[in-house]
Structures are given as structure tokens and as C-alpha cells.
Write a protein that holds these residues in place. Structure first.
Motif, short mmCIF file in Angstrom:
data_model
loop_
_atom_site.label_atom_id
_atom_site.label_comp_id
_atom_site.label_asym_id
_atom_site.label_seq_id
_atom_site.Cartn_x
_atom_site.Cartn_y
_atom_site.Cartn_z
N LYS A 167 0.81 -1.22 0.00
CA LYS A 167 0.00 0.00 0.00
C LYS A 167 0.85 1.28 0.00
O LYS A 167 0.36 2.34 -0.33
N PHE A 187 -2.59 -7.51 -6.18
CA PHE A 187 -2.70 -6.12 -5.71
C PHE A 187 -2.54 -5.19 -6.92
O PHE A 187 -1.70 -5.45 -7.79
N ARG A 213 -3.07 -0.76 -8.32
CA ARG A 213 -3.41 0.63 -8.07
C ARG A 213 -3.16 1.44 -9.36
O ARG A 213 -2.31 1.12 -10.16
#
Length: 466
Positions: free
Chosen positions: A59, A84, A86
């Protein structure tokens, strides 16, 4: 040391220097911009390379720069599944990859965008891969040649020479065009001005200039033409003055020669005792006296005219009644008009007409005009003196209904030694009366002229009240 360089050559040299300076400045600006670009790229590329973005805490991966280019990041496990992600454009991203699909992203010529892949191991010992994807060509991989061989050096040198030759040809062409423009708009007009100035300096006059150029040169042309006109007028006036002086000397010589010859003849008769009786002796003496008075009057008039036309003398003007001056001048000659049988009509206002004037000059001007009317008119003629006070000026008129002045003399009637009958007679006036009247009026900043439409001879004088 005098600079002999022409304007055209100076402008050409300045153009070359300006071009060189502009080229140096452009090169320096390009170098600075290129260095700034390289610096920006060197600071930005680490923010989109996968090996620089790896973090233990997924993150905390700094993906903002990738997202600003419209890209995204993905973390792939050992089976190449996305665990994951982003960034922007995730709707087009895959949820898993095969080895073949992953390798295909890095094939040479792949047009899908920029891709960067870096393996890493988590603190737990698990193997992962970080994939960075930026679509649309915002970031591209490039190859740089850091070592050259002889063939590449030869090609590069040939291209450099060809580029320089093309640049030199383009520069020389622009220099030629610039030379033609400056020649037509600047140096050619200046050459014309220089040539005509040389003509004027050598006393050969000079033509008027007619060319089209920039504002400053057009102003120069306008002022040059005005100067040429003024010089031409001055030359004409000089020739007229010289002709007037020559004619003046001839007229003076003629007007003096006749009475002097007469005086010499009668004086010789008296000296030798050739007169027959006392009556004849007295007659000859009277004629000698009359001719001597004529010569004295001519000399006095010449002296008065010289004083009036002198720029070194000034006449003080005082406020006075011009109507009273006119009455005095008319009264002085009234008996002479009656004796000759000529009617003198006086039209002068009863109220005072006040304005600044020199009493002696104005009295002389009026007396000369009235004397001319008395001298050149016969019995039964009608002469008038009129004074009209107007709002801004005064109009004074002396006229008669006589035969008038012939056309050839009208234009020069106020010049010295001009007589209405054009005859050089010793029994007439000196021919200076109207010239003195004109100079007297001009000393008052006034105007005197002969009425071209009136019958007989009518002379007007205009004087301002200030």
C-alpha cells in the motif's frame, strides 16, 4: 579616421552579425532546454521503473507518477495472478497472465505502451513480481548509441556536411534577399538623395526626388523637395534682385545723364557768354536750376527708398488718427488740384480712426499717391481719397478715372523707376514714388496693390489695427 563603409555594406555586416548572434543564442537555448529535458527525464524515469517502486508494504508503493501518466501498477504472485493493483485504467488490466503474455509485453515493437517488470521477495519469503503499465505512448523506451564505428562516423560526417551546406545556401539566399530589400528601400533612396545634393552643391540645381521607402526616408524626401523648392525660389529671387539692381543702375544713369547734360550745355553757354540778352541768360539759369532741383529730388528719393528697404533701421509707430492724417495730406495738395482743374473728392469719416502708424512714412505714402494722380491726369479728371474703417483693418483708397496704367506696367508698377507711360522722360517724376509708398506701407506690415478690375487707376492700402 573617416569611415568609408557604405550604408549597404554596414547593413549587410550587421545582418550577418545579427544572424550569428541569433544562432549562438538559439544554440544555447536549445542546449539549456535539452539539459532541462534530460534532467526532468532523469528525475521522472525512476518513478515509473518497477525496480525503484518495490516496497514491503504494497500500500505504500508510490504509484502517483505512474497514475499521472494514465498507467497502473500490479503485483503478481508466483502463478502470475494479480494480487494487488493501483492506478488508472484498471478496467483494461488483466487479472492474471501467462509467461508468454508477460514476455510479449516486452517484445521489440510492442505498441501497447510502456511496461516495467521487477521480481521481489516478501518478508515472509514469498516470490512476487511488480508490473508497471503506462499505455498510450506517454513513456517510451529508447536506445542510445554510446560507441561508434568507422562507417557510422563517415555517415554522420557526411550528414553534418550536407546539413551545413544546406544551411549555408539558405543563409546566402536570405542574405541576397535582405540585400535586395535594403537596397531598394534604404540604400537606393539614400544614393538618390546624395546625388541630388551633390548637384545642388555644384550649383546645377537638382531634380525632385520621387521614391517609395520607409517613413523616415519619405520624410527625408519631403524635406529635400521642400529645400530644393526654397533654393530654387531663392535663386529666382536672387536673379530677379540682380536684374533689378542692374536695371536700377541703368535707370539712375539715364535719369541723371539727361539733366546733367542739359546743365552742362546751358552752363557752357553762360560761361562763354553766348547768351543774346539778359532775358535769355535768365531763361538758361532757370533751366539749370530746374534740372538741379530734379537731380536733388531724385537723390532724396533714392536715399529715402534705401532707408525704407534697410533691415537695420526701424520706425517707431504711435497711436494716431489716420483720418486727420488723410485730411492733412489732401489739404496740402488741394490747391494744386484746383489749379489743374482736377476734382479731388475726399471721403473720410468724421470720427477718429485710431491705429498705430509712423506719421512721416504714412504722410509720404499718401502724398506720393495723390501726387501721381495729380501728375498723370488732365483737366476735368476726378480723383478721390477714401478711408474705410472695418472690424479688423483699415482700407485706404486713392483712385482716379483717368487713362489708367498700361497692362505691361501693371505687374511692376511698384518697382523703382517704373513710370506709367514707360518713357524715360526727364521732365517727369523720378519713378520712385510708388516704390517709396510700397516700402512705407510694408514698414507697417500692410499691403498695397493696384485694383486690376477698376477703370482708371485705383490703389488700395490695407492696414491692420494692431
Amino acid at each position: 579616421m573617416r569611415n568609408r563603409r557604405s550604408v549597404h555594406n554596414s547593413l549587410m555586416i550587421n545582418y550577418v552579425l545579427f544572424s550569428v548572434i541569433l544562432g549562438v543564442i538559439g544554440f544555447l537555448v536549445y542546449e539549456n532546454m535539452y539539459d532541462a529535458r534530460e534532467e526532468y527525464i532523469s528525475r521522472t524515469l525512476p518513478m515509473v521503473e518497477a525496480s525503484q517502486l518495490i516496497r514491503d508494504d504494497w500500500k505504500s508503493i508510490p504509484y502517483e507518477t505512474v497514475q499521472s501518466f494514465g498507467g497502473y501498477i500490479q503485483v503478481l504472485d508466483k502463478s502470475l495472478n494479480v494480487v494487488f493493483s493501483r492506478g488508472s485504467g484498471m478496467e483494461k488490466a488483466k487479472a492474471s497472465y501467462t509467461e508468454e503474455e508477460l514476455l510479449a509485453l516486452f517484445y521489440e515493437g510492442n505498441g501497447s505502451g510502456y511496461h516495467s517488470l521487477a521480481p521481489f521477495v516478501s518478508p515472509e519469503g514469498r516470490e512476487y513480481r511488480l508490473l508497471v503499465t503506462i499505455p498510450g505512448g506517454a513513456v517510451m523506451k529508447e536506445s542510445r548509441l554510446v560507441k561508434t564505428n568507422a562507417e557510422i562516423t563517415e555517415v554522420f560526417t557526411r550528414l553534418l556536411i550536407e546539413g551545413f551546406l544546406w544551411f549555408a545556401a539558405a543563409f546566402l539566399l536570405s542574405l541576397w534577399v535582405y540585400g535586395r530589400i535594403t537596397g531598394r528601400r534604404i540604400t537606393n533612396p539614400l544614393t538618390d538623395v546624395s546625388r541630388e545634393l551633390a548637384q545642388i552643391a555644384e550649383g546645377r540645381g537638382g531634380k525632385r526626388l520621387f521614391f517609395r521607402a520607409n517613413k523616415e526616408l519619405m520624410d527625408l524626401q519631403l524635406h529635400f523637395n521642400r529645400m530644393a523648392d526654397r533654393l530654387e525660389q531663392a535663386e529666382t529671387a536672387k536673379r530677379r534682385l540682380e536684374e533689378g539692381r542692374r536695371r536700377l543702375m541703368m535707370d539712375i544713369s539715364h535719369d541723371l545723364k539727361t539733366p546733367i547734360t542739359t546743365i552742362q550745355g546751358y552752363a557752357e553757354v553762360l560761361r562763354l557768354g553766348m547768351e543774346q540778352n539778359e532775358e535769355q541768360r535768365l531763361k538758361y539759369a532757370n533751366r539749370i536750376h530746374a534740372k538741379a532741383r530734379f537731380i536733388a529730388s531724385l537723390v532724396d528719393d533714392l536715399f529715402e527708398l534705401t532707408k525704407l528697404e534697410s533691415t537695420e533701421l526701424s520706425y517707431e509707430r504711435k497711436i494716431g488718427d489716420l483720418a486727420e492724417l488723410c485730411r492733412t495730406a489732401a489739404a496740402d495738395l488741394y490747391d494744386s488740384f484746383e489749379q489743374k482743374g482736377i476734382t479731388l473728392d475726399i471721403r473720410i469719416p468724421e470720427s477718429p480712426v485710431m491705429l498705430p502708424y509712423h506719421d512721416g512714412l504714412m504722410h509720404r505714402a499718401l502724398t506720393n499717391l495723390l501726387t501721381n494722380a495729380l501728375k498723370y491726369n488732365k483737366e476735368g479728371a476726378h480723383v478721390w481719397l477714401e478711408l474705410e474703417a472695418r472690424d479688423e483693418d483699415i482700407l485706404l483708397t486713392v483712385g482716379d478715372n483717368g487713362p489708367g496704367i498700361s497692362d505691361p506696367v501693371r505687374e511692376t508698377v511698384f518697382e523703382p523707376f517704373v513710370r506709367g507711360d514707360q518713357a524715360r522722360r526727364s521732365d517727369g517724376g523720378s519713378g520712385l514714388g510708388l516704390a517709396i509708398a510700397r516700402s512705407s506701407v510694408e514698414q507697417h506690415a500692410g499691403q498695397i496693390w493696384l485694383d486690376p478690375e477698376a477703370e482708371g487707376t485705383v490703389v488700395h492700402i490695407r492696414l491692420t489695427k494692431t
